[in-house]
Design an enzyme around this catalytic site. Structure first.
Site, PDB file in Angstrom:
ATOM      1  N   GLN A   1     -30.368  -4.959  42.527  1.00  0.00           N
ATOM      2  CA  GLN A   1     -31.668  -4.291  42.567  1.00  0.00           C
ATOM      3  C   GLN A   1     -32.043  -3.920  44.001  1.00  0.00           C
ATOM      4  OE1 GLN A   1     -33.094  -7.797  39.920  1.00  0.00           O
ATOM      5  NE2 GLN A   1     -34.746  -6.306  39.845  1.00  0.00           N
ATOM      6  N   ASN A   2     -31.252  -4.355  44.960  1.00  0.00           N
ATOM      7  CA  ASN A   2     -31.572  -4.144  46.369  1.00  0.00           C
ATOM      8  C   ASN A   2     -31.091  -2.780  46.839  1.00  0.00           C
ATOM      9  OD1 ASN A   2     -32.556  -6.769  46.350  1.00  0.00           O
ATOM     10  ND2 ASN A   2     -30.597  -7.634  46.983  1.00  0.00           N
TER      11      ASN A   2
ATOM     12  N   HIS B   1     -31.600   0.580  41.990  1.00  0.00           N
ATOM     13  CA  HIS B   1     -32.816   1.183  42.539  1.00  0.00           C
ATOM     14  C   HIS B   1     -32.551   2.109  43.720  1.00  0.00           C
ATOM     15  CE1 HIS B   1     -35.017  -2.486  40.662  1.00  0.00           C
ATOM     16  NE2 HIS B   1     -34.849  -1.511  39.790  1.00  0.00           N
TER      17      HIS B   1
ATOM     18  N   CYS C   1     -32.221  19.379  45.072  1.00  0.00           N
ATOM     19  CA  CYS C   1     -30.979  20.101  45.389  1.00  0.00           C
ATOM     20  C   CYS C   1     -29.777  19.169  45.531  1.00  0.00           C
ATOM     21  CB  CYS C   1     -31.134  20.868  46.704  1.00  0.00           C
ATOM     22  SG  CYS C   1     -32.248  22.262  46.629  1.00  0.00           S
TER      23      CYS C   1
ATOM     24  N   CYS D   1     -33.943  19.503  53.888  1.00  0.00           N
ATOM     25  CA  CYS D   1     -32.747  19.709  53.077  1.00  0.00           C
ATOM     26  C   CYS D   1     -31.923  20.859  53.662  1.00  0.00           C
ATOM     27  CB  CYS D   1     -33.141  20.021  51.635  1.00  0.00           C
ATOM     28  SG  CYS D   1     -31.764  20.511  50.567  1.00  0.00           S
TER      29      CYS D   1
ATOM     30  N   CYS E   1     -32.094  23.982  50.849  1.00  0.00           N
ATOM     31  CA  CYS E   1     -33.282  24.783  50.511  1.00  0.00           C
ATOM     32  C   CYS E   1     -34.408  24.647  51.532  1.00  0.00           C
ATOM     33  CB  CYS E   1     -33.807  24.385  49.135  1.00  0.00           C
ATOM     34  SG  CYS E   1     -34.616  22.751  49.098  1.00  0.00           S
TER      35      CYS E   1
ATOM     36  N   THR F   1     -33.337 -13.039  41.790  1.00  0.00           N
ATOM     37  CA  THR F   1     -34.194 -12.017  41.199  1.00  0.00           C
ATOM     38  C   THR F   1     -35.311 -12.671  40.401  1.00  0.00           C
ATOM     39  OG1 THR F   1     -34.315 -10.156  39.640  1.00  0.00           O
ATOM     40  CG2 THR F   1     -32.561 -11.773  39.274  1.00  0.00           C
TER      41      THR F   1
ATOM     42  N   PRO G   1     -34.483 -20.564  43.531  1.00  0.00           N
ATOM     43  CA  PRO G   1     -35.260 -21.782  43.814  1.00  0.00           C
ATOM     44  C   PRO G   1     -36.396 -22.000  42.824  1.00  0.00           C
ATOM     45  CG  PRO G   1     -34.978 -20.456  45.804  1.00  0.00           C
ATOM     46  CD  PRO G   1     -34.532 -19.606  44.647  1.00  0.00           C
TER      47      PRO G   1
ATOM     48  N   ALA H   1     -29.721 -18.765  47.381  1.00  0.00           N
ATOM     49  CA  ALA H   1     -28.410 -18.169  47.160  1.00  0.00           C
ATOM     50  C   ALA H   1     -27.362 -18.758  48.094  1.00  0.00           C
ATOM     51  CB  ALA H   1     -28.497 -16.651  47.353  1.00  0.00           C
TER      52      ALA H   1
END
Length: 257
Positions: free
Chosen positions: A105-106, A123, A135, A157, A160, A198, A224, A241
């Site tokens: 998710q990071n 994400h 574009c 960009c 465009c 998570t 935890p 972790a």
């Protein structure tokens, strides 16, 4: 470390050795140990900033300079941090065949910098930008990688001349359907998923472990704190972790990383 943890590490290692297709789902907690603040929790970024002012399409439409200024700060923070022991351990487990894929998710690139090759970012990625008009999506231009502040002229960009924006999923936006389906497919065919750091409250990412469970697989939760996933987990390690993977890797005799 208490004897109960030694027994839990033994169980985790047995499950890894028996697994044919184990994957990992990581959240903000793993990167917090590298010094990247989480979004929820006492030191979370959203305790200092309102998400509707910074991380929504409406915010970017209203004030793109403010959004880019915040992301410039955040990019500097993230890109200056290093992978921690847990990131390196997961990469080692992939390298030795215990782990097949990482779903995260990071939006940081700490898994890749640690050596993981098979990583799906639910994400999006801070190392990429995309056109506001849809574009293109490209790697972060070199002149934006080491931002101390956003330049007076916002990045445009090359196709465009519309504004470029960070290629991350903002509040109110849907996840890339291809990325989501790939994650669901991985979860359904996996017989074991390690869920690391998570909160298990952000959907649809929180559904990924349950897909493994419904397919007959097992869940190992590393956190935890208790989460909504805890009642469905086969093992819950109430550790950070780094501490959890130190124990797992020692039991596997792979701790020299």
């Amino acid at each position: 470390m208490p004897e109960a943890f030694d027994e839990a590490f033994n169980e985790v290692v047995d499950m890894l050795k028996e697994s044919k297709h184990a994957i990992v789902l990581t959240g903000a907690g793993i990167s917090a140990e590298s010094g990247i603040p989480t979004f929820r929790g006492k030191d979370g970024l959203w305790n200092k900033y309102r998400p509707e002012e910074l991380a929504t399409p409406e915010a970017f439409r209203r004030n793109p300079a403010l959004v880019w200024e915040w992301y410039a700060w955040r990019m500097n923070l993230v890109f200056s941090r290093e992978p921690n022991y847990a990131h390196r351990a997961i990469a080692k487990l992939e390298d030795t065949g215990y782990i097949k894929h990482v779903i995260t998710q990071n939006v940081d690139d700490l898994h890749e910098r640690a050596g993981s090759r098979n990583v799906t970012h639910l994400h999006g990625k801070l190392k990429e930008v995309k056109c506001w008009n849809g574009c293109i999506q490209i790697a972060l231009p070199s002149d934006l990688v080491d931002l101390s502040r956003i330049p007076e002229e916002l990045p445009k960009c090359p196709e465009c001349s519309g504004l470029l924006r960070p290629a991350v999923v903002w509040f109110g936006e849907r996840l890339d359907p291809d990325v989501l389906m790939r994650s669901f497919d991985l979860a359904e065919k996996s017989d074991l998923i390690l869920v690391v750091g998570t909160s298990a409250v952000v959907q649809p990412a929180a559904s990924v472990p349950m897909m493994t469970k419904r397919s007959g697989g097992k869940i190992i939760e590393i956190n935890p704190d208790e989460t909504p996933l805890t009642p469905y987990s086969d093992i819950s390690l109430r550790l950070s972790a780094v501490k959890a993977f130190e124990g797992i890797m020692k039991e596997l005799e792979l701790d020299q990383i």
